[in-house]
Every structure is written in C-alpha cells, then in structure tokens.
Scaffold this active site. Structure first.
Site, PDB file in Angstrom:
ATOM      1  N   HIS A 267      -3.958  -2.328  -2.717  1.00  0.00           N
ATOM      2  CA  HIS A 267      -4.023  -1.154  -3.583  1.00  0.00           C
ATOM      3  C   HIS A 267      -3.116  -1.306  -4.804  1.00  0.00           C
ATOM      4  O   HIS A 267      -3.488  -0.867  -5.902  1.00  0.00           O
ATOM      5  CB  HIS A 267      -3.696   0.105  -2.779  1.00  0.00           C
ATOM      6  CG  HIS A 267      -4.794   0.477  -1.844  1.00  0.00           C
ATOM      7  ND1 HIS A 267      -5.737   1.436  -2.129  1.00  0.00           N
ATOM      8  CD2 HIS A 267      -5.114  -0.017  -0.617  1.00  0.00           C
ATOM      9  CE1 HIS A 267      -6.596   1.524  -1.122  1.00  0.00           C
ATOM     10  NE2 HIS A 267      -6.239   0.651  -0.196  1.00  0.00           N
TER      11      HIS A 267
ATOM     12  N   ASP B  60       0.837  -1.202   0.000  1.00  0.00           N
ATOM     13  CA  ASP B  60       0.000   0.000   0.000  1.00  0.00           C
ATOM     14  C   ASP B  60       0.872   1.253   0.000  1.00  0.00           C
ATOM     15  O   ASP B  60       0.823   2.082   0.917  1.00  0.00           O
ATOM     16  CB  ASP B  60      -0.989   0.003   1.168  1.00  0.00           C
ATOM     17  CG  ASP B  60      -2.199  -0.893   0.901  1.00  0.00           C
ATOM     18  OD1 ASP B  60      -2.220  -1.576  -0.144  1.00  0.00           O
ATOM     19  OD2 ASP B  60      -3.121  -0.908   1.737  1.00  0.00           O
TER      20      ASP B  60
END
Length: 220
Positions: free
Chosen positions: A67, A36
């Site tokens: 992500h 992330d």
C-alpha cells in the site's frame, strides 16, 4: 534490547495507540513495523503522525508495504487506478484540508513513505512485508530483490516446504490468528477487517521468544 514486530495497521490509529499502550516500549526496545500503515482504515494520516512521533523516542524500523508502494506511485506519477481499488480513497480523505476539500499530504509524510525499507535482516530473522519465494533461500531471494515478491508474495502460505535458512517475519495476508512456524511468522490478523468473522485484531510479536500481543479493533 527487545525486538518487537508489529503487523499491518491500515489506518487504524486507535488500535495502534491501544497496542502501543500494551507494549509500553522503552528506549531500549526496537520496534519494527512490517508495512501497510495506510488505506482502508479511518485515519491513515493520524497513523503516520503517530509513527513519526514514536520514532523520536523509540528505535523504529519501518518496512514498505504494497500500500505504501501504491502511494509512492501516486505521489511520483499520479497513478491512482490500482491504489483506488485497494483503499487509497480513504487515505486521501484523511488528508482533506478545510472546507475546500483540498488534499494536502505534508512533505514529512511523503518522505516517511518514500524512506520505508523493503526488508530488514538480523542473524536469526528476515523481516519483509509480504514474504519471499518459498523455493529460494533467503540469500537467493535477496541477491537480486524483486519488489513484486517482497510486497505482494503469498506463495509461501501454500508451499509444502520452505527453502529459507532463517525465519521470515511478515504480514500482508490477513489471518484469524498469527502463524508461528519454524521458518515463518505472520502477524497480520486483519485489524481493519473487523467486520469479518475471526478478524479485527492488531498483533505484535516479541522476538526471539515469540510472545504474541494483540488488541481488538478500536474506533475513537
């Protein structure tokens, strides 16, 4: 050699720089990032630039977060709905180039994201972005790795017991303070959520001594 794990950065470049200044890593250290790097924060592009530069002088391992997985889906197929709901717009904005507002993601950045690892294992620790199924051993979890589990799992935070035979180090689920149990270390202290009470720090941990180092959210 010092082993240092770093929590979720989420585009917070100034906080990353401040933490690296605190850590002052040397060529004898190994920095392991739990994923992330992008989304929600102000400078995802700057974070990846900083990490690309860092690995030139320091041994680094970069794990994939959920992500990064959403960004890979966007790069590979144009899928954007899920990424948009999870902060992808801020990442694309960091790649806007020139007055024409054209998004340009450098090839080196796309390669960086695609090259991230799902997990990293040592004799004493298993590093992963989100976690593992709590009812399976580490070996059983990794026998046929489930990317959905490795990148999104949260069940271990509510489990009454953990079947793991070694300590799992992860991020993914923001907490006001790091979690440090016998079988679980969690180092996402919600740097990008600095507007929420109790959040707003970027945390790292020296291992095996479990020495935690953090810096507050910084913006410019």
């Amino acid at each position: 050699m010092g082993l240092i794990a770093v929590g979720d950065i989420h585009g917070c470049l100034e906080s990353l720089n401040a933490l690296l200044d605190r850590l002052n890593p040397s060529s004898d250290d190994h920095l392991l990032f739990v994923g992330d790097y992008i989304d929600r924060g102000p400078d995802s592009r700057g974070v990846i630039d900083r990490l690309l530069d860092l690995r030139e002088s320091i041994s680094c391992t970069f794990l994939r977060g959920n992500h990064e997985a959403m960004m890979i889906d966007y790069l590979d197929s144009g899928a954007f709905s899920l990424w948009r709901m999870n902060g992808g717009v801020s990442t694309l904005q960091s790649y806007l180039k020139g007055e024409g507002s054209e998004v340009h993601i450098p090839a080196a950045h796309a390669e960086f994201v695609r090259d991230t690892k799902l997990y990293h294992e040592t004799d004493d620790f298993l590093f992963v972005h989100a976690g593992l199924r709590p009812d399976l051993t580490v070996e059983e979890n990794l026998d046929q790795p489930d990317e959905e589990v490795l990148l999104w799992e949260r069940g271990h935070l509510e489990a009454s017991g953990l079947a793991w035979e070694k300590t799992v180090v992860c991020g993914h689920t923001p907490q006001p303070d790091p979690i440090s149990h016998e079988k679980l270390i969690l180092i996402d202290t919600g740097c990008v959520y600095h507007m929420k009470p109790g959040m707003g720090r970027l945390t790292a941990v020296h291992l095996p001594q479990r020495e935690f180092i953090d810096v507050p959210y910084a913006d410019g």
